[in-house]
Design an enzyme around this catalytic site. Structure first.
Site, PDB file in Angstrom:
ATOM      1  N   LYS A 259       0.850  -1.194   0.000  1.00 13.67           N
ATOM      2  CA  LYS A 259       0.000   0.000   0.000  1.00 13.67           C
ATOM      3  C   LYS A 259       0.883   1.240   0.000  1.00 13.67           C
ATOM      4  O   LYS A 259       2.023   1.191   0.484  1.00 13.67           O
ATOM      5  CB  LYS A 259      -0.868   0.029   1.271  1.00 13.67           C
ATOM      6  N   ARG A 333      -9.311 -12.149   3.769  1.00 14.69           N
ATOM      7  CA  ARG A 333     -10.170 -13.280   3.413  1.00 14.69           C
ATOM      8  C   ARG A 333      -9.432 -14.611   3.532  1.00 14.69           C
ATOM      9  O   ARG A 333     -10.048 -15.635   3.769  1.00 14.69           O
ATOM     10  CB  ARG A 333     -10.719 -13.071   1.987  1.00 14.69           C
TER      11      ARG A 333
HETATM   12  N1  BES Z   1      -7.644  -4.056   5.188  1.00 13.36           N
HETATM   13  C1  BES Z   1      -7.912  -3.793   3.818  1.00 13.36           C
HETATM   14  C2  BES Z   1      -9.277  -3.142   3.602  1.00 13.36           C
HETATM   15  C3  BES Z   1      -9.456  -1.743   4.092  1.00 13.36           C
HETATM   16  C4  BES Z   1      -9.211  -0.674   3.253  1.00 13.36           C
HETATM   17  C5  BES Z   1      -9.924  -1.501   5.374  1.00 13.36           C
HETATM   18  C6  BES Z   1      -9.419   0.618   3.723  1.00 13.36           C
HETATM   19  C7  BES Z   1     -10.121  -0.233   5.810  1.00 13.36           C
HETATM   20  C8  BES Z   1      -9.868   0.832   5.015  1.00 13.36           C
HETATM   21  C9  BES Z   1      -7.901  -5.099   3.015  1.00 13.36           C
HETATM   22  O1  BES Z   1      -7.017  -6.058   3.449  1.00 13.36           O
HETATM   23  C10 BES Z   1      -7.498  -4.759   1.612  1.00 13.36           C
HETATM   24  O2  BES Z   1      -6.404  -4.345   1.431  1.00 13.36           O
HETATM   25  N2  BES Z   1      -8.425  -4.943   0.680  1.00 13.36           N
HETATM   26  C11 BES Z   1      -8.187  -4.687  -0.686  1.00 13.36           C
HETATM   27  C12 BES Z   1      -8.625  -5.886  -1.493  1.00 13.36           C
HETATM   28  C13 BES Z   1      -8.224  -5.830  -2.914  1.00 13.36           C
HETATM   29  C14 BES Z   1      -6.742  -6.019  -3.071  1.00 13.36           C
HETATM   30  C15 BES Z   1      -8.973  -6.920  -3.646  1.00 13.36           C
HETATM   31  C16 BES Z   1      -8.975  -3.445  -1.074  1.00 13.36           C
HETATM   32  O3  BES Z   1     -10.120  -3.317  -0.628  1.00 13.36           O
HETATM   33  O4  BES Z   1      -8.440  -2.604  -1.752  1.00 13.36           O
HETATM   34 MN    MN Z   2      -5.071  -5.825   2.573  1.00 13.09          MN
END
Ligand code: BES
Ligand code: MN
Ligand code: ZN
Length: 484
Positions: A259, A333
């Site tokens: 990220k 997940r």
């Molecule tokens: N922990 C994040 C989701 C998240 C994003 C929580 C912003 C709170 C605030 C999760 O693990 C994640 O990174 N999800 C990705 C999934 C994607 C790579 C399919 C997302 O939502 O961008």
């Molecule tokens: Mn993530």
């Protein structure tokens, strides 16, 4: 920081009082002199947010409830009003304060207490200067006038304590709270409340072949844990347990699909679901709710270490399913899926998972609703929606059609861990669904569970989203089952 809540039947004339009224009238049990009363009445009729009367030896605050709103919305307005008044109440340095109401239901005083207690939370553990720690001052005792049901006082105390605990866990920085430390904290909570906690360490997790949890953990310097929390009271009303599963990603860097700064900034809160499960178990045990509940918490951080799992890896999950890794940032997940499969050994009546799972849920509902989906019986969704309104942690349903599962097809493995940019919250839910044969409700708290700034009594970082929702849901479920 612990605030005592007690029920009192009398208010003495020199006690400071918060009085919630439905009409422009000063209740007879509020002692004020004539000019103070006239002043208060005039201000009430001008529809001020609240009226403050300083009588030198005590303070009296009046709050007017908007009885034209639906009941649950009125309660929420009271909670928010309490949070707007926190500076003033604090400035008056009360050691204790009475909350009373006139011509309104009891839950109005409870709502004020709840909004107030939750709004004065702050995380100051790492402040070293006394004056900074001082900012946490508050009335230590809240006296609820005329609450006839003593259980309600216990319930409210347990609920507020649990929210504080959850917030503390979320706010702890990842360099203090790694996965083993989280397990230790959960054990402490279990000991204090009376539920059991078993912690599976890395060796055990390897022996069980929890491939999802192990894959996410590979880039980490700390081992993963898998915590099993159990509350099985005497006289339980359910034969088959309810299982709660909480996402315990200690810190989500994204892994090798790393990220960027802004997106990573609050990712210590990615274990909010796990903390919430521990908090719910605390409430169940403290209030002796006659429901057999099991909490499962898979925990690890997600880091891009030298041995980190890669895009393109194919991993084998706890239940034998193979997963193609399309993105290492879709880690939640993977650890949840192993826990959902593991839950099968309890033959649960229902599984509820709670997770800061997708940016997509946050983009869809902002911080105003928890995204909810699943394949469980409609009666559960209905009860959840009612509980959501009552505590004002509202839930918004997403479709859960099998059409969405097609988006997770992999050419090389049984399933892929990402389904593309569209419908991200739903495909994440469908991914989870495929790891259990038992009825599932999935709560995505990515929007509500991590806040950039305070939203009234929902304090920034980790407000503790979903705790009051599920605690009330389970309490109601227990009393419905008791009747059966
Ligand atoms: N922990 C994040 C989701 C998240 C994003 C929580 C912003 C709170 C605030 C999760 O693990 C994640 O990174 N999800 C990705 C999934 C994607 C790579 C399919 C997302 O939502 O961008
Ligand atoms: Mn993530
Ligand atoms: Zn995450």
């Amino acid at each position: 920081m612990k605030i005592q809540i007690r029920a009192v039947s009398q208010i003495s004339p020199d006690q400071s009082v918060i009085c919630i009224v439905g009409k422009d009238e000063i209740p007879s049990h509020i002692v004020l002199n004539r000019s103070e009363k006239e002043y208060a009445l005039r201000r009430l009729s001008e529809n001020d947010e609240y009226v403050f009367v300083n009588s030198y030896y005590k303070c009296t605050y009046f709050v007017k409830a908007n009885t034209e709103l639906p009941h649950f919305m009125m309660l929420e307005e009271i909670r928010k009003r309490a949070s707007s008044m926190k500076q003033l109440i604090r400035a008056n340095n009360h050691t204790e304060i009475v909350i009373t109401s006139e011509g309104l239901s009891e839950d109005v005083s409870e709502a004020f207490a709840e909004g107030f207690i939750l709004s004065i939370y702050s995380f100051r553990k790492y402040k070293t200067k006394e004056e900074e720690k001082e900012k946490g001052r508050y009335p230590q005792k809240i006296l609820l006038h005329n609450i006839k049901n003593k259980d309600k006082v216990l319930w409210l105390s347990a609920l507020c304590e649990a929210v504080y605990m959850v917030r503390d866990l979320i706010n702890e920085p990842p360099n203090f709270l790694n996965a083993p430390a989280l397990a230790r904290e959960i054990k402490k909570i279990g000991n204090s409340a009376g539920f059991t906690v078993e912690v599976l360490n890395k060796g055990k997790i390897e022996a069980l072949k929890m491939g999802g949890l192990l894959a996410v953990n590979r880039g980490s310097i700390d081992p993963p844990v898998f915590c099993i929390l159990e509350w099985e009271p005497e006289g339980k009303v359910n034969n088959r347990p309810l299982v709660l599963v909480g996402k315990g990603v200690i810190y989500d860097t994204g892994g090798l699909n790393i990220k960027t700064g802004e997106n990573m900034s609050q990712m210590k809160a990615d274990m909010a679901g796990a903390a919430t499960v521990a908090g719910i178990m605390y409430v169940m045990a403290k209030c002796n709710i006659p429901l057999h509940v099991i909490g499962l918490v898979p925990a690890t951080d997600n880091r891009p270490g030298g041995n980190a799992y890669l895009q393109g890896d194919i991993i084998t999950m706890f239940n034998g399913t193979t997963v193609e890794i399309g993105n290492t940032d879709a880690e939640g997940r993977l650890i949840l899926a192993d826990a959902l499969s593991y839950a099968g050994k309890y033959k649960p009546e229902l599984i509820i998972d709670i997770a800061t799972l997708t940016g997509s849920a946050a983009m869809t509902f902002g911080n105003k609703a928890i995204a909810v989906m699943g394949n469980a019986d409609e009666k559960y969704f209905k009860l959840l929606e009612e509980a959501g309104n009552m505590v004002y942690e509202r839930v918004a349903r997403l479709p859960f059609w099998d059409d969405y599962k097609e988006m997770l097809k992999s050419d090389v493995a049984d399933i892929k861990n990402v389904g593309g940019r569209e419908a991200g919250a739903i495909t994440a839910g469908k991914f989870l669904e495929s790891f259990t044969e038992y009825p599932l409700i999935h709560l995505d708290i990515a929007g509500t569970g991590i806040l950039k700034k305070d939203d009234y009594y929902r304090i920034k970082e980790g407000p503790g989203s979903g705790l009051r929702l599920l605690a009330v849901f389970l309490k109601w479920l227990a009393s419905e089952m008791e009747k059966r």
